[in-house]
Design a protein around this motif. Structure first.
Motif, PDB file in Angstrom:
ATOM      1  N   ASP A 175      39.619  -5.629 107.867  1.00 37.62           N
ATOM      2  CA  ASP A 175      40.223  -4.869 107.074  1.00 37.62           C
ATOM      3  C   ASP A 175      40.017  -5.131 105.493  1.00 37.62           C
ATOM      4  O   ASP A 175      40.031  -4.273 104.726  1.00 37.62           O
ATOM      5  N   HIS A 176      39.269  -6.481 105.145  1.00 38.70           N
ATOM      6  CA  HIS A 176      39.255  -6.961 104.077  1.00 38.70           C
ATOM      7  C   HIS A 176      37.650  -7.280 103.780  1.00 38.70           C
ATOM      8  O   HIS A 176      37.607  -8.184 102.965  1.00 38.70           O
ATOM      9  N   LYS A 177      36.914  -7.152 104.474  1.00 38.53           N
ATOM     10  CA  LYS A 177      35.786  -7.393 104.429  1.00 38.53           C
ATOM     11  C   LYS A 177      34.914  -7.313 103.046  1.00 38.53           C
ATOM     12  O   LYS A 177      34.227  -8.381 102.557  1.00 38.53           O
ATOM     13  N   ASP A 178      35.152  -6.333 102.269  1.00 34.02           N
ATOM     14  CA  ASP A 178      34.425  -6.229 101.191  1.00 34.02           C
ATOM     15  C   ASP A 178      34.973  -7.206 100.080  1.00 34.02           C
ATOM     16  O   ASP A 178      34.581  -7.741  99.109  1.00 34.02           O
ATOM     17  N   ASP A 179      36.380  -7.385 100.173  1.00 29.96           N
ATOM     18  CA  ASP A 179      37.197  -8.400  99.216  1.00 29.96           C
ATOM     19  C   ASP A 179      36.399 -10.000  99.549  1.00 29.96           C
ATOM     20  O   ASP A 179      36.343 -10.771  98.520  1.00 29.96           O
ATOM     21  N   ILE A 180      36.484 -10.143 100.564  1.00 26.60           N
ATOM     22  CA  ILE A 180      35.967 -11.411 100.938  1.00 26.60           C
ATOM     23  C   ILE A 180      34.382 -11.549 100.660  1.00 26.60           C
ATOM     24  O   ILE A 180      34.104 -12.657 100.115  1.00 26.60           O
ATOM     25  N   GLU A 181      33.661 -10.635 100.837  1.00 27.38           N
ATOM     26  CA  GLU A 181      32.276 -10.608 100.438  1.00 27.38           C
ATOM     27  C   GLU A 181      32.173 -10.919  98.856  1.00 27.38           C
ATOM     28  O   GLU A 181      31.487 -11.865  98.398  1.00 27.38           O
ATOM     29  N   ARG A 182      33.077 -10.464  98.036  1.00 28.24           N
ATOM     30  CA  ARG A 182      33.185 -10.621  96.651  1.00 28.24           C
ATOM     31  C   ARG A 182      33.597 -12.105  96.344  1.00 28.24           C
ATOM     32  O   ARG A 182      33.132 -12.544  95.406  1.00 28.24           O
ATOM     33  N   MET A 183      34.463 -12.326  97.091  1.00 28.75           N
ATOM     34  CA  MET A 183      34.923 -13.930  96.773  1.00 28.75           C
ATOM     35  C   MET A 183      33.853 -14.702  97.128  1.00 28.75           C
ATOM     36  O   MET A 183      33.835 -15.821  96.405  1.00 28.75           O
ATOM     37  N   ILE A 184      33.131 -14.743  98.243  1.00 29.73           N
ATOM     38  CA  ILE A 184      31.918 -15.547  98.643  1.00 29.73           C
ATOM     39  C   ILE A 184      30.836 -15.543  97.682  1.00 29.73           C
ATOM     40  O   ILE A 184      30.306 -16.736  97.184  1.00 29.73           O
ATOM     41  N   GLN A 185      30.778 -14.327  96.990  1.00 33.10           N
ATOM     42  CA  GLN A 185      29.841 -14.125  96.001  1.00 33.10           C
ATOM     43  C   GLN A 185      30.123 -15.102  94.760  1.00 33.10           C
ATOM     44  O   GLN A 185      29.298 -15.617  94.158  1.00 33.10           O
ATOM     45  N   LYS A 186      31.560 -15.026  94.530  1.00 27.06           N
ATOM     46  CA  LYS A 186      31.759 -15.923  93.194  1.00 27.06           C
ATOM     47  C   LYS A 186      31.663 -17.254  93.533  1.00 27.06           C
ATOM     48  O   LYS A 186      31.387 -18.170  92.615  1.00 27.06           O
ATOM     49  N   LEU A 187      32.248 -17.737  94.837  1.00 19.34           N
ATOM     50  CA  LEU A 187      32.305 -19.063  95.483  1.00 19.34           C
ATOM     51  C   LEU A 187      30.914 -19.678  95.318  1.00 19.34           C
ATOM     52  O   LEU A 187      30.763 -20.667  94.817  1.00 19.34           O
ATOM     53  N   ASN A 188      29.435 -18.799  95.544  1.00 21.45           N
ATOM     54  CA  ASN A 188      28.531 -19.202  95.625  1.00 21.45           C
ATOM     55  C   ASN A 188      27.872 -19.681  94.132  1.00 21.45           C
ATOM     56  O   ASN A 188      26.935 -20.276  93.966  1.00 21.45           O
ATOM     57  N   LEU A 189      28.668 -19.190  93.149  1.00 24.18           N
ATOM     58  CA  LEU A 189      28.004 -19.547  91.911  1.00 24.18           C
ATOM     59  C   LEU A 189      28.298 -20.954  91.503  1.00 24.18           C
ATOM     60  O   LEU A 189      27.601 -21.334  90.547  1.00 24.18           O
ATOM     61  N   LEU A 194      49.859  -7.984 104.949  1.00 22.40           N
ATOM     62  CA  LEU A 194      49.151  -7.164 104.205  1.00 22.40           C
ATOM     63  C   LEU A 194      49.591  -7.496 102.563  1.00 22.40           C
ATOM     64  O   LEU A 194      48.686  -7.703 101.843  1.00 22.40           O
ATOM     65  N   GLU A 195      50.776  -7.482 102.227  1.00 25.48           N
ATOM     66  CA  GLU A 195      51.311  -7.686 101.020  1.00 25.48           C
ATOM     67  C   GLU A 195      51.122  -9.142 100.414  1.00 25.48           C
ATOM     68  O   GLU A 195      50.591  -9.271  99.381  1.00 25.48           O
ATOM     69  N   GLU A 196      51.316  -9.999 101.294  1.00 25.33           N
ATOM     70  CA  GLU A 196      50.935 -11.596 101.029  1.00 25.33           C
ATOM     71  C   GLU A 196      49.293 -11.767 100.947  1.00 25.33           C
ATOM     72  O   GLU A 196      48.953 -12.478  99.767  1.00 25.33           O
ATOM     73  N   LEU A 197      48.768 -10.849 101.612  1.00 23.63           N
ATOM     74  CA  LEU A 197      47.264 -11.034 101.334  1.00 23.63           C
ATOM     75  C   LEU A 197      46.744 -10.480 100.019  1.00 23.63           C
ATOM     76  O   LEU A 197      45.804 -11.138  99.377  1.00 23.63           O
ATOM     77  N   LYS A 198      47.154  -9.293  99.924  1.00 22.36           N
ATOM     78  CA  LYS A 198      46.734  -8.407  98.467  1.00 22.36           C
ATOM     79  C   LYS A 198      47.212  -9.440  97.385  1.00 22.36           C
ATOM     80  O   LYS A 198      46.392  -9.608  96.233  1.00 22.36           O
ATOM     81  N   ARG A 199      48.322 -10.334  97.411  1.00 26.33           N
ATOM     82  CA  ARG A 199      48.608 -10.921  96.133  1.00 26.33           C
ATOM     83  C   ARG A 199      47.703 -11.919  96.157  1.00 26.33           C
ATOM     84  O   ARG A 199      47.212 -12.610  95.093  1.00 26.33           O
ATOM     85  N   TRP A 200      47.466 -12.944  97.305  1.00 24.38           N
ATOM     86  CA  TRP A 200      46.597 -13.836  97.370  1.00 24.38           C
ATOM     87  C   TRP A 200      45.022 -13.340  96.854  1.00 24.38           C
ATOM     88  O   TRP A 200      44.489 -14.243  96.010  1.00 24.38           O
ATOM     89  N   ILE A 201      44.515 -12.157  97.229  1.00 28.43           N
ATOM     90  CA  ILE A 201      43.435 -11.730  96.756  1.00 28.43           C
ATOM     91  C   ILE A 201      43.261 -11.659  95.315  1.00 28.43           C
ATOM     92  O   ILE A 201      42.350 -12.217  94.587  1.00 28.43           O
ATOM     93  N   ASP A 202      44.392 -11.088  94.507  1.00 25.76           N
ATOM     94  CA  ASP A 202      44.364 -11.013  93.170  1.00 25.76           C
ATOM     95  C   ASP A 202      44.413 -12.201  92.377  1.00 25.76           C
ATOM     96  O   ASP A 202      43.502 -12.404  91.423  1.00 25.76           O
ATOM     97  N   VAL A 203      45.158 -13.356  93.105  1.00 26.81           N
ATOM     98  CA  VAL A 203      45.203 -14.454  92.455  1.00 26.81           C
ATOM     99  C   VAL A 203      43.775 -15.287  92.502  1.00 26.81           C
ATOM    100  O   VAL A 203      43.377 -15.688  91.688  1.00 26.81           O
ATOM    101  N   TYR A 204      43.305 -15.095  93.767  1.00 26.30           N
ATOM    102  CA  TYR A 204      41.950 -15.811  94.113  1.00 26.30           C
ATOM    103  C   TYR A 204      40.760 -15.441  93.048  1.00 26.30           C
ATOM    104  O   TYR A 204      40.222 -16.112  92.412  1.00 26.30           O
ATOM    105  N   ILE A 205      40.865 -13.802  93.116  1.00 27.78           N
ATOM    106  CA  ILE A 205      39.791 -13.352  91.949  1.00 27.78           C
ATOM    107  C   ILE A 205      40.043 -13.785  90.564  1.00 27.78           C
ATOM    108  O   ILE A 205      39.052 -14.072  90.046  1.00 27.78           O
ATOM    109  N   GLY A 206      41.232 -13.720  90.263  1.00 26.57           N
ATOM    110  CA  GLY A 206      41.523 -14.223  88.991  1.00 26.57           C
ATOM    111  C   GLY A 206      41.138 -15.683  88.599  1.00 26.57           C
ATOM    112  O   GLY A 206      40.675 -15.968  87.443  1.00 26.57           O
TER     113      GLY A 206
END
Length: 257
Positions: free
Chosen positions: A34-48, A196-208
């Motif tokens: 359900d969140h492969k695009d979000d995870i891809e974006r996170m990994i791209q940031k991680l690789n920096l 879903l709600e917990e995951l969304k909150r975590w994604i927002d914080v992770y990206i931030g």
């Protein structure tokens, strides 16, 4: 070393192994489906962090702390994907703290050696819990960060104004201190479940968190950042920061490309 065989495990250990396999597979599959695009974006940031690791390899603190920063972010993804959101947030707080320590210790090599040896001199002399002293004043006094903060609107500043970093740090601390709203378990739920709600909150914080760290590294190691190959610098700016911050980092550092 003997081969691992499930059927040779003791009864209770085997039961734990089997139950964990069930919930991990279920949560992991649901999260990635359900969140492969979000995870891809996170990994791209991680690789920096590979870029920073190569560029800062001669700095003792960076050589020690960047792998730890990377691992905290990496394991946070794993915990969240297993449904362990509380522990995913704990990793993010640790990542942020370590990134801030990296910036401080890169200019304080003697204190870094003390810290590695477990000498918490800063608690005794300053009565503050962090090596950089009270609040985040140390970072605000670094000229590139000061210039960057001056270019940001109040509600977008990292250390002053509405203070993005102190706000997100407080949120993450609630996971560390077991605030009731951040409990991993519920009366109707002991084993971790996809939420879903917990995951969304975590994604927002992770990206931030990843965004703030890339901004701070770029500003705190300004000369190193400007000395990067153009493609690497562009990658950090475009993958690591949203446009609002990207333009203000470039402005603060006098980058015109």
């Amino acid at each position: 070393m003997p081969a691992f065989r499930v059927n040779q495990l003791p009864t209770e250990t085997k039961r734990v192994h089997e139950s964990q396999n069930i919930w991990r597979k279920k949560n992991w599959g649901k999260t990635f489906a359900d969140h492969k695009d979000d995870i891809e974006r996170m990994i791209q940031k991680l690789n920096l962090f590979d870029i920073w690791s190569n560029k800062l390899q001669k700095i003792s603190a960076a050589k020690t702390l960047i792998p730890e920063i990377f691992m905290d972010a990496y394991i946070s993804i794993h915990f969240a994907s297993y449904g362990l959101y509380k522990y995913a947030n704990m990793c993010l707080r640790s990542e942020l703290e370590t990134a801030l320590r990296l910036i401080f210790f890169s200019k304080h090599e003697v204190e870094f050696d003390w810290w590695l040896e477990g000498d918490e001199w800063y608690r005794e002399r300053q009565n503050y819990p962090d090596v950089w002293g009270r609040s985040y004043t140390y970072f605000q006094n670094l000229k590139p960060i000061k210039d960057f903060e001056g270019a940001c609107e109040d509600h977008m500043k990292l250390f002053s104004g509405d203070a993005k970093i102190s706000n997100v740090y407080k949120k993450l601390s609630k996971s560390i201190h077991s605030s009731a709203k951040h409990f991993q378990t519920r009366p109707d739920r002991v084993s971790p479940r996809y939420d879903l709600e917990e995951l969304k909150r975590w994604i927002d914080v992770y990206i931030g968190i990843q965004t703030y760290i890339q901004i701070l590294l770029s500003l705190s190691f300004a000369d190193k950042f400007k000395d990067l190959k153009k493609g690497e610098r562009k990658k950090i700016l475009e993958k690591g920061m949203e446009e609002y911050y990207r333009e203000r980092v470039k402005q603060a550092l006098g980058i015109t490309e």
